[in-house]
Write a protein that holds these residues in place. Sequence first.
Motif, PDB file in Angstrom:
ATOM      1  N   SER A 125       4.399   8.244   8.364  1.00 48.43           N
ATOM      2  CA  SER A 125       5.814   8.498   8.614  1.00 48.43           C
ATOM      3  C   SER A 125       6.578   8.910   7.350  1.00 48.43           C
ATOM      4  O   SER A 125       7.770   9.180   7.416  1.00 48.43           O
ATOM      5  CB  SER A 125       6.464   7.256   9.237  1.00 48.43           C
ATOM      6  N   ARG A 126       5.891   8.965   6.233  1.00 40.01           N
ATOM      7  CA  ARG A 126       6.544   9.337   4.968  1.00 40.01           C
ATOM      8  C   ARG A 126       6.070  10.710   4.494  1.00 40.01           C
ATOM      9  O   ARG A 126       4.879  10.986   4.471  1.00 40.01           O
ATOM     10  CB  ARG A 126       6.249   8.305   3.889  1.00 40.01           C
ATOM     11  N   GLU A 127       6.993  11.503   4.091  1.00 40.85           N
ATOM     12  CA  GLU A 127       6.682  12.852   3.609  1.00 40.85           C
ATOM     13  C   GLU A 127       5.696  12.817   2.443  1.00 40.85           C
ATOM     14  O   GLU A 127       4.797  13.642   2.349  1.00 40.85           O
ATOM     15  CB  GLU A 127       7.969  13.571   3.194  1.00 40.85           C
TER      16      GLU A 127
ATOM     17  N   VAL B 116       0.812  -1.221   0.000  1.00 40.85           N
ATOM     18  CA  VAL B 116       0.000   0.000   0.000  1.00 40.85           C
ATOM     19  C   VAL B 116       0.844   1.269   0.000  1.00 40.85           C
ATOM     20  O   VAL B 116       0.575   2.206  -0.760  1.00 40.85           O
ATOM     21  CB  VAL B 116      -0.995   0.003   1.182  1.00 40.85           C
ATOM     22  N   VAL B 117       1.872   1.332   0.836  1.00 40.70           N
ATOM     23  CA  VAL B 117       2.668   2.558   0.911  1.00 40.70           C
ATOM     24  C   VAL B 117       3.322   2.849  -0.435  1.00 40.70           C
ATOM     25  O   VAL B 117       3.269   3.985  -0.931  1.00 40.70           O
ATOM     26  CB  VAL B 117       3.708   2.485   2.049  1.00 40.70           C
TER      27      VAL B 117
ATOM     28  N   VAL C 291      -0.508   0.140   8.356  1.00 43.19           N
ATOM     29  CA  VAL C 291      -0.344   0.818   7.061  1.00 43.19           C
ATOM     30  C   VAL C 291      -0.479   2.331   7.243  1.00 43.19           C
ATOM     31  O   VAL C 291       0.321   3.103   6.704  1.00 43.19           O
ATOM     32  CB  VAL C 291      -1.361   0.292   6.026  1.00 43.19           C
ATOM     33  N   ALA C 292      -1.472   2.758   8.017  1.00 47.97           N
ATOM     34  CA  ALA C 292      -1.662   4.189   8.263  1.00 47.97           C
ATOM     35  C   ALA C 292      -0.440   4.790   8.946  1.00 47.97           C
ATOM     36  O   ALA C 292      -0.002   5.895   8.611  1.00 47.97           O
ATOM     37  CB  ALA C 292      -2.914   4.421   9.109  1.00 47.97           C
ATOM     38  N   TYR C 293       0.125   4.064   9.900  1.00 51.25           N
ATOM     39  CA  TYR C 293       1.332   4.536  10.583  1.00 51.25           C
ATOM     40  C   TYR C 293       2.490   4.681   9.594  1.00 51.25           C
ATOM     41  O   TYR C 293       3.201   5.684   9.584  1.00 51.25           O
ATOM     42  CB  TYR C 293       1.707   3.581  11.722  1.00 51.25           C
TER      43      TYR C 293
ATOM     44  N   ILE D 273      -2.310  12.264   3.213  1.00 56.70           N
ATOM     45  CA  ILE D 273      -3.418  11.599   2.527  1.00 56.70           C
ATOM     46  C   ILE D 273      -4.436  11.116   3.561  1.00 56.70           C
ATOM     47  O   ILE D 273      -4.100  10.330   4.442  1.00 56.70           O
ATOM     48  CB  ILE D 273      -2.923  10.413   1.681  1.00 56.70           C
ATOM     49  N   PRO D 274      -5.679  11.595   3.484  1.00 54.75           N
ATOM     50  CA  PRO D 274      -6.694  11.129   4.435  1.00 54.75           C
ATOM     51  C   PRO D 274      -7.036   9.663   4.202  1.00 54.75           C
ATOM     52  O   PRO D 274      -6.985   9.165   3.073  1.00 54.75           O
ATOM     53  CB  PRO D 274      -7.904  12.023   4.157  1.00 54.75           C
ATOM     54  N   ILE D 275      -7.360   8.979   5.301  1.00 55.32           N
ATOM     55  CA  ILE D 275      -7.692   7.559   5.251  1.00 55.32           C
ATOM     56  C   ILE D 275      -9.076   7.356   5.851  1.00 55.32           C
ATOM     57  O   ILE D 275      -9.371   7.871   6.929  1.00 55.32           O
ATOM     58  CB  ILE D 275      -6.660   6.723   6.025  1.00 55.32           C
TER      59      ILE D 275
END
Length: 128
Positions: A70-72, A38-39, A64-66, A77-79
Motif C-alpha cells: 500500500s506504500r509507493e 519491517v515497513v 506486512v506484505a499488505y 519490492i518482491p517478497i
Amino acid sequence: MTRVLLVDDDRRITVMLSRMLLSAGEYSVRIENDSRQVVAVAEEFQPDVVVMDVDMPHMDGGDVAYAMGSRESTHKIPIIFLTSLFTRAEAQKGQEAASNQRVLPKPLAKNDLIRALSAALVLEPALP
C-alpha cells in the motif's frame, strides 16, 4: 550487490540466513526481527527483495506484505515467504503449478534460497 531484507521473529533464523547470503558474497543483508518495524526498515533500506516468515507475532507476513503493497516506496519490492506450515514436496508441487510462486519451506538450504532470490528478481512484475 543485491540488497536483501531478512524478516523473522526468530533471530536465530535471520542470523543463519544472513550468514548463508554473506558467504555467497553477492548480497548486502539487513535483519529485522520485529514485524511491526519491517515497513519502515524497507522504506529506509530499499531492499531488492524481502525474505520473510509467514507466522510472526504482532503482524504476520501477509499483513506486512499488505502494508508494503500500500506504500509507493515499497509496493514493487518482491517478497519471498518462508514457512514451516508445508513441506518441501508441497512447495515443489506449488512451484510446478505457478512459476511465480515465492514461498519456501523451512528449513531452508542455501542453494534453495539463492535460486529463489534470483527467480524473484527476474520474475518481479512490472507494477504501475
